[in-house]
Write an enzyme that holds these catalytic residues in place. Structure first.
Site, mmCIF file in Angstrom:
data_model
loop_
_atom_site.group_PDB
_atom_site.id
_atom_site.type_symbol
_atom_site.label_atom_id
_atom_site.label_comp_id
_atom_site.label_asym_id
_atom_site.label_seq_id
_atom_site.Cartn_x
_atom_site.Cartn_y
_atom_site.Cartn_z
ATOM 1 N N THR A 35 0.850 -1.201 0.000
ATOM 2 C CA THR A 35 0.000 0.000 0.000
ATOM 3 C C THR A 35 0.880 1.244 0.000
ATOM 4 O O THR A 35 0.611 2.215 -0.730
ATOM 5 C CB THR A 35 -0.956 -0.013 1.205
ATOM 6 O OG1 THR A 35 -1.452 -1.338 1.418
ATOM 7 C CG2 THR A 35 -2.131 0.919 0.982
ATOM 8 N N ASP A 88 -1.175 -4.055 8.990
ATOM 9 C CA ASP A 88 -1.655 -5.428 8.799
ATOM 10 C C ASP A 88 -3.034 -5.603 9.426
ATOM 11 O O ASP A 88 -3.867 -6.341 8.899
ATOM 12 C CB ASP A 88 -0.645 -6.408 9.395
ATOM 13 C CG ASP A 88 0.694 -6.282 8.691
ATOM 14 O OD1 ASP A 88 0.727 -6.505 7.464
ATOM 15 O OD2 ASP A 88 1.685 -5.915 9.337
ATOM 16 N N GLY A 101 5.854 -6.651 6.722
ATOM 17 C CA GLY A 101 7.007 -6.525 5.824
ATOM 18 C C GLY A 101 8.327 -6.495 6.575
ATOM 19 O O GLY A 101 9.390 -6.337 5.964
ATOM 20 N N GLU A 107 9.665 1.835 11.154
ATOM 21 C CA GLU A 107 8.339 2.469 11.041
ATOM 22 C C GLU A 107 7.965 3.135 12.359
ATOM 23 O O GLU A 107 7.431 4.247 12.383
ATOM 24 C CB GLU A 107 7.295 1.409 10.668
ATOM 25 C CG GLU A 107 7.476 0.885 9.249
ATOM 26 C CD GLU A 107 6.584 -0.293 8.894
ATOM 27 O OE1 GLU A 107 6.388 -0.538 7.706
ATOM 28 O OE2 GLU A 107 6.086 -0.979 9.810
HETATM 29 C C1 5RP Z 1 5.597 -3.361 6.838
HETATM 30 C C2 5RP Z 1 4.254 -2.972 7.339
HETATM 31 C C3 5RP Z 1 3.184 -2.762 6.326
HETATM 32 O O1 5RP Z 1 2.647 -1.499 6.528
HETATM 33 C C4 5RP Z 1 2.127 -3.789 6.510
HETATM 34 O O2 5RP Z 1 2.730 -5.073 6.451
HETATM 35 C C5 5RP Z 1 1.051 -3.669 5.441
HETATM 36 O O3 5RP Z 1 1.577 -4.029 4.200
HETATM 37 P P1 5RP Z 1 0.687 -4.069 2.896
HETATM 38 O O4 5RP Z 1 0.332 -2.656 2.561
HETATM 39 O O5 5RP Z 1 1.590 -4.708 1.872
HETATM 40 O O6 5RP Z 1 -0.527 -4.915 3.180
HETATM 41 O O7 5RP Z 1 4.022 -2.822 8.505
HETATM 42 O O8 5RP Z 1 6.486 -3.635 7.882
#
Ligand code: 5RP
Length: 222
Positions: A35, A88, A101, A107
């Site tokens: 995203t 997530d 991720g 983050e």
């Molecule tokens: C990465 C994250 C992402 O924001 C989370 O995994 C969401 O990912 P996606 O947008 O691919 O669903 O925390 O560490």
């Protein structure tokens, strides 16, 4: 609409939010994941308005730079008006699980500096009680067995993420089976285990705004 179309719609809504709320010349915080990648693409046309971006991962740094967006070291930056990132899971209090991720620590650091955290997510991420998505915990490698034992005592089932090393050179334990009824309490408790770098609960510093992609359009919550 497909899930990718929902992600693209919220990413564009976030770029519009940035255009309206982040002053010209400021620095934008940018998250990690699919995203967030759509957000980077939507941010690219605005790049001349801003001084640059702070990236929450190496993958994000590379994608920002591929668009010609300048990436600054966080230590050179004292103000981030807006940070945009995915999640997530997110609940109605805008507490989140992040780290799917593996970028949770960076983050969380960028989110700590940011004045406004805008979470971008498709409808599938909004939940009543968090925990169906395994909670990522970043651990110092020599402590992984100790941390796993402590997480088991808290009622979870930790599983080391196979073949994965974080941008900080650490491991991830994904904790299954937690029903997270007290996100702030659990975030604090897990962070106190020796060897934990941080965990993927963002409850002490939740999002300020959720842009949620739904079949009926993008909803703003918060
Ligand atoms: C990465 C994250 C992402 O924001 C989370 O995994 C969401 O990912 P996606 O947008 O691919 O669903 O925390 O560490």
């Amino acid at each position: 609409m497909t899930q990718d179309e929902l992600k693209q719609a919220v990413a564009q809504a976030a770029a519009d939010y940035v255009a309206q709320h982040a002053p010209a010349g400021s620095i934008i915080g940018v998250g990690t994941g699919s995203t967030a990648n759509f957000f980077i693409d939507a941010l690219a046309p605005l790049k001349d308005k801003y001084q640059g971006a702070v990236a929450s991962s190496e993958a994000t740094r590379i994608r920002l730079e591929s668009h010609g967006i300048r990436v600054l070291d966080l230590n050179e930056v004292d103000d981030i008006p807006v940070y945009v990132d995915g999640a997530d899971e997110i609940d109605s209090g805008l507490n989140m699980i992040k780290g799917g991720g593996g970028a949770l620590t960076r983050e969380k650091i960028v989110a700590a500096v940011a004045r406004t955290f805008v979470c971008i997510a498709d409808r599938s991420k909004l939940v009543g009680t968090m925990g169906k998505f395994p909670l990522p915990v970043e651990v110092i490698p020599m402590a992984s067995a100790h941390v796993a034992r402590q997480l088991t005592k808290l009622g979870g089932t930790p599983v080391q993420r196979a073949g994965f090393v974080t941008d900080n050179g650490n491991l991830i334990l994904d904790v299954h089976g937690l029903a997270i009824t007290d996100p702030k309490g659990l975030e604090t408790q897990i962070n106190q285990i020796a060897g934990v770098v941080t965990n993927g609960l963002f409850a002490l510093r939740p999002a300020n705004l959720l842009l949620l992609g739904t079949a009926e359009g993008v909803k703003s919550i918060g």
